[in-house]
Every structure is written in C-alpha cells, then in structure tokens.
Motif scaffolding. Structure first.
Motif, short mmCIF file in Angstrom:
data_model
loop_
_atom_site.label_atom_id
_atom_site.label_comp_id
_atom_site.label_asym_id
_atom_site.label_seq_id
_atom_site.Cartn_x
_atom_site.Cartn_y
_atom_site.Cartn_z
N VAL A 157 0.92 -1.20 -0.11
CA VAL A 157 0.02 -0.17 -0.11
C VAL A 157 0.82 1.24 0.05
CG1 VAL A 157 -2.01 -1.15 1.10
CG2 VAL A 157 -0.26 -0.09 2.41
N THR A 201 -1.11 -4.24 3.35
CA THR A 201 -0.68 -3.50 4.30
C THR A 201 0.23 -4.15 5.28
OG1 THR A 201 -1.48 -2.16 6.00
CG2 THR A 201 -2.72 -4.19 5.89
N TYR A 261 -4.84 -4.87 -3.88
CA TYR A 261 -4.82 -4.49 -2.58
C TYR A 261 -5.26 -5.54 -1.51
CZ TYR A 261 -3.18 -0.19 -4.49
OH TYR A 261 -2.33 0.72 -5.03
N ASP A 263 -5.50 -5.65 2.23
CA ASP A 263 -5.07 -4.62 3.10
C ASP A 263 -6.02 -4.15 4.27
OD1 ASP A 263 -6.85 -3.31 1.66
OD2 ASP A 263 -5.52 -1.54 0.84
N THR A 267 -6.97 0.90 1.64
CA THR A 267 -6.99 1.85 0.44
C THR A 267 -8.42 2.17 0.05
OG1 THR A 267 -6.91 -0.30 -0.72
CG2 THR A 267 -4.76 1.02 -0.58
#
Length: 269
Positions: A157, A201, A261, A263, A267
C-alpha cells in the motif's frame, strides 16, 4: 439450455497448479515462504532462491515435508548474472519455468534529510532493480521459447500512500514496482505473459515482528496502523495466499497489470 463450460462445472479446476514450475526469490522471507508452501501443497515444483543458506534450507525442508519438490540456490537477484543463475537452476532441474514469484526485498527507514544515499540506493536496488533483473531473465526466456508465463511481484500500500516514518526509499520503490507491473503487463500481453502484484498493508514477518511486541514503540506503531484499517487487525501471511494462488493459476488468465490490494480495507477509506 446453454452449454455449461468445463470450468463452470468444476470451478476449482481453474486454480490447479500441480506440476507447474515456479521460481521464488526471497524464498526465506514471509511472503516467499508462504508462496512456496502454498504451491508445494498444491503440487507445484519449486526453485527457491534466497541469500541465507540456513533459512533457505529450512523452507526447503518444510516444502518437502508437505510432499513438495524443490531445488535451491543461495543467491539474490543482485545482478543479471545472479538472475540468470537462478533461472538456470530451475531449467537444469525441471526443463521449464511456468511462474515467477519475485518476493525478495529490503527496507531501511530514514528521513531524507538524515538518510545516506547508500541506504536509499540499497532499498531501490533490492526492490526495483532486482525485480527488473529477475523479470528480464525469465521473461526473455519465455519469449524466446514462445512460452506463456505468470509473474507475481510484491508491492505494498506504500506504493500508493506515503508514510510518516521516513520511507522515501520504500514508498518510492513500491511505486516503481507498481509502474513496472503495469508496463511489463502491456509489453508482454502479446506473448501470453501476465504480470501482477500483491500490495498488502502491514503483515506479520521477520521484518515487522517488532510491531507485535509490547514495547512502547511497537505498541504505538501498531495502534497507528490499526487506526487506518477498517477490518481492525494487521495482516498475516495466510491472508495473502488466496490472492497469490489466484494470480499464479489459470483462474487469472484474463487479469494482468493489476495491483491487488490485500489490506483490510485501508485503501478503500
């Protein structure tokens, strides 16, 4: 009644990777190890590369304990010679390569006004130059052999968001990884080669273990990270493996140039 395709009759068949040969760099790290064990459990054949002989041997033992097949080479993709040696190890063992997982990387935090150029260059070399070299070696072989292939790189990220902790090297390197993913995907689409990246992340690894500690710095950093994640926890390597399997299997044949992503919703907000 419309004809039902074989894949719709057996959706899990799209994720089959048994017999496929994967090169994994950074195989002793958390993400590389996770990919190695996942592919081994699915019947893949592996060429594992890492800089630490002891840690590399441990991962190889785990792969074989799962019934997997692997060869190893104690080498990082620091030069084109290194990248080609890793490729040669896989070809000597199996005669082909189907997947490339570039999981090697490095971080050294430092605020730009304080960080020596050499530290910044070390991060960029490990996270960008190594990716380019490994992709060049394996991709060139695929193109020469008129063979399809799948490349999976490790982004973050932090390729999209800044960081307050002195990450001018790391964030810049991951932004470059995202750009490399997209441009290789467009260059190589005509050869049937897909290129994608996973962007997590913070997830648990040897490099981030301090964030799970109970000391003041670890607690403060963890709290700051958790405050931005809607799902309310940091990641585990297992959280990344479903996406990795998707991007390395036929299920993702129409997916290329994507930064995926994983995460916890960071995001999205």
């Amino acid at each position: 009644m419309a004809e039902i395709s074989a894949q719709l009759r057996d959706p899990l068949s799209a994720f089959a990777v048994a017999g496929k040969v994967a090169i994994i760099t950074g195989a002793s790290g958390a993400f590389g190890r996770g990919c190695a064990l996942t592919l081994a459990a699915m019947g893949g054949r592996l060429c594992l590369a890492a800089g630490s002989a002891g840690e590399l041997a441990e991962v190889a033992d785990e792969v074989r304990a799962l019934g997997g097949e692997c060869v190893t080479i104690q080498r990082r993709p620091d030069s084109l010679e290194d990248a080609e040696a890793i490729l040669k190890t896989a070809l000597d063992a199996y005669g082909t390569v189907d997947q490339l997982v570039i999981a090697s990387g490095y971080n050294k935090a430092g605020f730009i006004q304080d960080q020596p150029l050499e530290e910044w260059e070390a991060v960029m070399n490990a996270n960008v130059r190594g990716n380019w070299l490994m992709a060049k070696a394996v991709g060139s072989w695929w193109i020469d052999q008129k063979k399809r292939g799948k490349v999976l790189m490790m982004s973050s990220v932090r390729g999209r968001h800044g960081n307050v902790s002195g990450y001018t090297g790391y964030c810049t390197s991951k932004g470059a990884t995202d750009a490399l993913t997209r441009v290789l995907a467009t260059e190589w689409a005509k050869y049937g080669i897909t290129v994608n990246s996973i962007a997590p992340t913070v997830f648990r690894s040897k490099l981030t273990a301090w964030m799970w500690s109970e000391d003041e710095v670890g607690q403060a950093t963890r709290a700051r990270s958790l405050a931005r994640i809607p799902l309310g926890r940091l990641g585990e390597v297992e959280d990344l493996m479903g996406m990795a399997l998707y991007l390395l299997s036929p299920a993702s044949d129409f997916c290329t140039g994507q930064i995926m992503y994983v995460d916890g919703g960071l995001t999205a907000g």
